[in-house]
Scaffold this motif. Structure first.
Motif, PDB file in Angstrom:
ATOM      1  N   PHE A   1     -13.954   3.470 -28.413  1.00  0.00           N
ATOM      2  CA  PHE A   1     -14.253   4.444 -27.361  1.00  0.00           C
ATOM      3  C   PHE A   1     -13.866   5.854 -27.779  1.00  0.00           C
ATOM      4  O   PHE A   1     -14.498   6.815 -27.389  1.00  0.00           O
ATOM      5  CB  PHE A   1     -13.509   4.083 -26.062  1.00  0.00           C
ATOM      6  N   VAL A   2     -12.799   5.975 -28.545  1.00  0.00           N
ATOM      7  CA  VAL A   2     -12.338   7.315 -28.918  1.00  0.00           C
ATOM      8  C   VAL A   2     -13.119   7.855 -30.104  1.00  0.00           C
ATOM      9  O   VAL A   2     -13.611   8.980 -30.081  1.00  0.00           O
ATOM     10  CB  VAL A   2     -10.832   7.306 -29.224  1.00  0.00           C
ATOM     11  N   TYR A   3     -13.235   7.044 -31.170  1.00  0.00           N
ATOM     12  CA  TYR A   3     -13.784   7.585 -32.420  1.00  0.00           C
ATOM     13  C   TYR A   3     -15.250   7.256 -32.642  1.00  0.00           C
ATOM     14  O   TYR A   3     -15.855   7.766 -33.573  1.00  0.00           O
ATOM     15  CB  TYR A   3     -13.003   7.038 -33.619  1.00  0.00           C
TER      16      TYR A   3
ATOM     17  N   ILE B   1     -15.595   9.196 -26.864  1.00  0.00           N
ATOM     18  CA  ILE B   1     -14.938  10.400 -26.366  1.00  0.00           C
ATOM     19  C   ILE B   1     -15.112  11.545 -27.355  1.00  0.00           C
ATOM     20  O   ILE B   1     -15.305  12.693 -26.962  1.00  0.00           O
ATOM     21  CB  ILE B   1     -13.447  10.104 -26.097  1.00  0.00           C
ATOM     22  N   LEU B   2     -15.098  11.227 -28.640  1.00  0.00           N
ATOM     23  CA  LEU B   2     -15.302  12.266 -29.643  1.00  0.00           C
ATOM     24  C   LEU B   2     -16.623  12.987 -29.409  1.00  0.00           C
ATOM     25  O   LEU B   2     -16.669  14.219 -29.353  1.00  0.00           O
ATOM     26  CB  LEU B   2     -15.271  11.636 -31.043  1.00  0.00           C
ATOM     27  N   LEU B   3     -17.693  12.230 -29.225  1.00  0.00           N
ATOM     28  CA  LEU B   3     -19.003  12.851 -29.016  1.00  0.00           C
ATOM     29  C   LEU B   3     -19.029  13.621 -27.692  1.00  0.00           C
ATOM     30  O   LEU B   3     -19.538  14.745 -27.624  1.00  0.00           O
ATOM     31  CB  LEU B   3     -20.096  11.780 -29.019  1.00  0.00           C
ATOM     32  N   THR B   4     -18.463  13.007 -26.652  1.00  0.00           N
ATOM     33  CA  THR B   4     -18.414  13.693 -25.363  1.00  0.00           C
ATOM     34  C   THR B   4     -17.731  15.046 -25.499  1.00  0.00           C
ATOM     35  O   THR B   4     -18.230  16.065 -25.010  1.00  0.00           O
ATOM     36  CB  THR B   4     -17.652  12.831 -24.341  1.00  0.00           C
ATOM     37  N   LEU B   5     -16.581  15.055 -26.199  1.00  0.00           N
ATOM     38  CA  LEU B   5     -15.847  16.312 -26.341  1.00  0.00           C
ATOM     39  C   LEU B   5     -16.623  17.308 -27.194  1.00  0.00           C
ATOM     40  O   LEU B   5     -16.647  18.505 -26.890  1.00  0.00           O
ATOM     41  CB  LEU B   5     -14.468  16.055 -26.946  1.00  0.00           C
TER      42      LEU B   5
ATOM     43  N   GLY C   1     -19.624   2.835 -23.730  1.00  0.00           N
ATOM     44  CA  GLY C   1     -18.974   1.888 -22.828  1.00  0.00           C
ATOM     45  C   GLY C   1     -19.977   0.894 -22.274  1.00  0.00           C
ATOM     46  O   GLY C   1     -19.727  -0.313 -22.245  1.00  0.00           O
ATOM     47  N   ARG C   2     -21.142   1.423 -21.866  1.00  0.00           N
ATOM     48  CA  ARG C   2     -22.157   0.524 -21.318  1.00  0.00           C
ATOM     49  C   ARG C   2     -22.664  -0.447 -22.363  1.00  0.00           C
ATOM     50  O   ARG C   2     -22.914  -1.623 -22.073  1.00  0.00           O
ATOM     51  CB  ARG C   2     -23.307   1.336 -20.736  1.00  0.00           C
TER      52      ARG C   2
ATOM     53  N   LEU D   1     -14.325  -0.718 -16.989  1.00  0.00           N
ATOM     54  CA  LEU D   1     -14.918   0.346 -17.796  1.00  0.00           C
ATOM     55  C   LEU D   1     -15.077   1.627 -16.978  1.00  0.00           C
ATOM     56  O   LEU D   1     -14.669   2.709 -17.387  1.00  0.00           O
ATOM     57  CB  LEU D   1     -16.284  -0.093 -18.323  1.00  0.00           C
ATOM     58  N   TYR D   2     -15.663   1.480 -15.781  1.00  0.00           N
ATOM     59  CA  TYR D   2     -15.958   2.687 -15.009  1.00  0.00           C
ATOM     60  C   TYR D   2     -14.690   3.336 -14.476  1.00  0.00           C
ATOM     61  O   TYR D   2     -14.625   4.559 -14.336  1.00  0.00           O
ATOM     62  CB  TYR D   2     -16.970   2.376 -13.905  1.00  0.00           C
ATOM     63  N   ILE D   3     -13.683   2.527 -14.189  1.00  0.00           N
ATOM     64  CA  ILE D   3     -12.408   3.133 -13.778  1.00  0.00           C
ATOM     65  C   ILE D   3     -11.842   3.958 -14.921  1.00  0.00           C
ATOM     66  O   ILE D   3     -11.419   5.106 -14.749  1.00  0.00           O
ATOM     67  CB  ILE D   3     -11.407   2.049 -13.330  1.00  0.00           C
TER      68      ILE D   3
END
Ligand code: ATP
Ligand code: MG
Lengths: 262, 377
Positions: B100-102, B170-174, B329-330, B345-347
């Motif tokens: 999820f992070v990387y 999260i990397l891509l989101t950021l 995540g999905r 996941l959604y939480i």
């Protein structure tokens, strides 16, 4: 025309055009279709103090705002200290840095402290080092009698104090001419005097001043000439004593009777 | 309340300064005046207490006390509970955390992501803190940060190159959100100034740009980025998909920022412009020193609102197949080992977005308060 060398004291004018610091000839201005200023001719000598009065909407503000190009004229010429006001931005910048202006609503910069308000233009336009600009600023704040307010913000000062800061802010640019547009009209009566005192002191120091005001006491005390405007024209132009005692035109008489009898 | 004030009388001109009267304080006083002041208030208080009583304990049980933190898959999770689904299976989030992070960033190079993140915090703190020593250098660093980050993440110039398709989670989101936010502010300010310019051509271009971008949904722009843009580029040239998306997201946010800043500019009186002009300040100096500091201050709530919006809108990239935290995540939910763990996941994702956005919101309130140095404008 632009002989900068004339340092002759007031009164001993060798050559008429030499000592004219402002020379307006055949100047007209329109706002859209509305003819605000009509054939304005006005010569101002160095160190001369001129008071401009007239009914609301007569074009007094517009006239003095043309002198530092806050408004653009469409016909005729305005020459300020040897530089003609044209589209040329360089000329406009030169003239603005030599002409100070004080507004009815003070127009201090609310996000800056008093000291920063006063040092802003010297530092960024004149390129003075900060220390020098601050030293000079404190001198002028002392001259307008509020050195102790230097670190406050404009919103924390009274109207009279704000207007004196505005005067100091203009003076810090060492202007050769000062324009005042109804500097005391937004003030409570008890604050008018403190601002007028500063202006009288400035007049005595030899500053060339054009003052739009209805303070007739001020006009009598310091003006060399009073100019009366109505509907965009200069109607009458006289030394204050003459102006108040022997007005020629009916419109002047009517105006004087209105402001002297309220 | 009922007792009459028993202040002594003073002769005119001799009244001393007195302390203000004490308010009725204490916990009991607070309860009485805020919760039980009227029959309706009493009823509402009782209703609220009953709701909390019925909702809170099971929630706490599901979220914490009954939750499973370590397991290899959902079967093991269920087995460890009193009954299946009796608690949350946080083992799912823990087990997928690195992904999820990387995203798919190569494992040996992940220190570069960590360093990018640490430098990000440094740039934010250094760039935003008021009284930090060497402020000027911090600002230069903050301005250079996006380029440093791009180099660290994508490599080249001595670092192992990493393709943009390896970014995810999260990397891509950021990356999407921070790029959009940090480039849209200067661009938006420029557009706002252009829209108020005296030059008709410049004004026209800015108006058309702003209105066009605002009039088209972001999703449409993202589809344009993913498909159409290739028609406009010279044949044979490849233009990275992530790069195209970043440009679209930035343009989209900048149109909104431009309108917010324009509102701020209109909030200033013309006297401010006139005073700056009369002092001989040039257009740029007047804007930098007098106009923008005030206009931006007025615009802070709107700007932060736009930032929060673009932060959350960054999830829309999943529509064109990019795996940001939501997309990834999905995808992970379809993994047979973790099938059906959508609530967890959604939480988790909500919490991530909430903390980020709440931090921005708090910071802006803080900033507004700090700029309110006792002066009215
Ligand atoms: N920007 C503008 N656009 C159009 N009309 C204007 C503008 N500024 C001023 N005017 C008009 O020009 C006329 C002269 O205005 P000006 O402000 O010079 O008058 P004034 O003599 O200073 O009056 P006052 O004593 O009320 O300040 C007024 O009728 C005013 O409505
Ligand atoms: Mg006026």
């Amino acid at each position: 025309m632009n002989q900068e060398t004339s340092v002759s004291p007031i009164g001993s004018r060798l050559n008429e055009s030499d000592s004219k610091i402002i020379s307006i000839k055949g100047m007209h201005k329109w706002f859209g279709d509305f003819h605000v200023l009509k054939d304005i001719n006005l010569e101002v000598a160095k160190s001369e103090r001129i008071v401009i009065c007239g009914p609301s909407g007569s074009g007094k503000s517009t006239l003095i705002r043309c002198i530092n190009r806050l408004e653009e004229h469409q016909q005729g010429s305005i020459i300020v200290d040897g530089t003609e006001l044209t589209q040329d931005l360089k000329n406009i910048e030169i003239i603005r840095s030599e002409v100070g202006m004080v507004f009815q609503q003070f127009n201090l910069f609310p996000h800056l402290s008093v000291l920063d308000n006063v040092t802003l233009a010297p530092i960024w336009v004149r390129k003075l080092p900060r220390a020098e600009a601050e030293e000079q600023a404190m001198q002028y704040l002392e001259r307008v009698k509020i050195p102790e307010q230097a670190s406050k913000y404009p919103g924390q000062l009274s109207g009279g104090q704000q207007q004196r800061v505005a005067i100091a802010r203009s003076l810090c640019m060492n202007p050769r001419i000062m324009l005042f547009d109804e500097p005391t009209s937004a003030l409570d009566p008890e604050m008018i005097k403190e601002v007028l005192d500063v202006m009288i002191e400035l007049a005595e120091s030899g500053m060339t001043m054009l003052v739009v005001t209805h303070e007739m006491g001020f006009a009598t005390a310091v003006a060399d000439r009073v100019i009366f405007m109505d509907e965009g024209e200069i109607i009458e132009e006289k030394p204050p004593k003459d102006f108040f005692e022997n007005p020629e035109h009916d419109r002047t008489k009517l105006f004087l009777s209105q402001i002297l009898h309220h | 309340m009922s007792e009459t004030p028993t202040n002594p009388r003073y002769a005119p001109g001799t009244h001393p300064d007195l302390p203000p009267p004490r308010r009725t304080t204490g916990a009991l006083g607070w309860v009485r005046s805020n919760l039980l002041s009227s029959p309706l208030n009493v009823a509402l208080t009782l209703l609220s207490v009953w709701l909390l009583w019925t909702i809170l304990p099971p929630s706490i049980h599901w979220l914490f006390t009954g939750a499973i933190w370590t397991a290899v898959d959902r079967k093991e999770c269920w087995a460890l509970m009193d009954a299946p689904r009796d608690g949350a299976c946080w083992a799912f989030i823990r087990g997928s955390f690195e992904l999820f992070v990387y995203g798919w960033y190569p494992e040996p190079e992940r220190w570069r992501v960590n360093l990018t993140f640490i430098l990000f915090i440094a740039a934010i703190v250094g760039g935003l803190r008021e009284n930090i020593p060497g402020k000027k250098y911090w600002l230069i660093f903050a301005a250079a940060y996006p380029f440093i980050a791009a180099w660290l993440l994508l490599g080249g110039f001595g670092l192992e190159p990493v393709g943009t398709n390896k970014l995810g989670g999260i990397l891509l989101t950021l990356v999407v959100a921070v790029t959009g936010i940090s480039f849209s502010l200067p661009l938006g300010i420029a557009l706002a100034l252009g829209r108020r310019s005296n030059l008709p051509a410049l004004r026209g271009v800015c108006v058309i740009f702003i209105e066009f971008i605002r009039g088209v949904p972001l999703i449409t722009l993202l589809f344009v980025a993913s498909t159409m843009l290739t028609y406009f580029l010279p044949p044979g040239s490849t233009f990275d998909l992530l790069m195209r998306v970043l440009i679209m997201v930035t343009l989209f946010a900048s149109a909104y920022i431009a309108e917010v800043v324009r509102g701020g500019l209109q909030g200033l009186s013309s006297g401010q412009y006139e005073a700056a002009d009369a002092l001989g300040l040039s257009y740029w100096k007047a804007h930098r020193l007098v106009i923008l500091p005030q206009a931006l201050k007025i615009s802070i709530p709107g700007i932060v609102n736009t930032f929060i919006g673009s932060f959350k809108d960054s999830t829309l990239v999943l529509i064109i197949g990019m795996m940001d935290i939501l997309g990834l995540g999905r995808a992970r939910l379809n993994d047979p080992e973790w099938l059906g763990l959508a609530p967890e996941l959604y939480i988790f994702i909500s919490l991530f977005f909430f903390i980020s956005c709440f931090a921005m919101s708090r910071y802006s309130l803080n900033l507004e308060k700090k700029l309110q140095t006792g002066h009215k404008s």
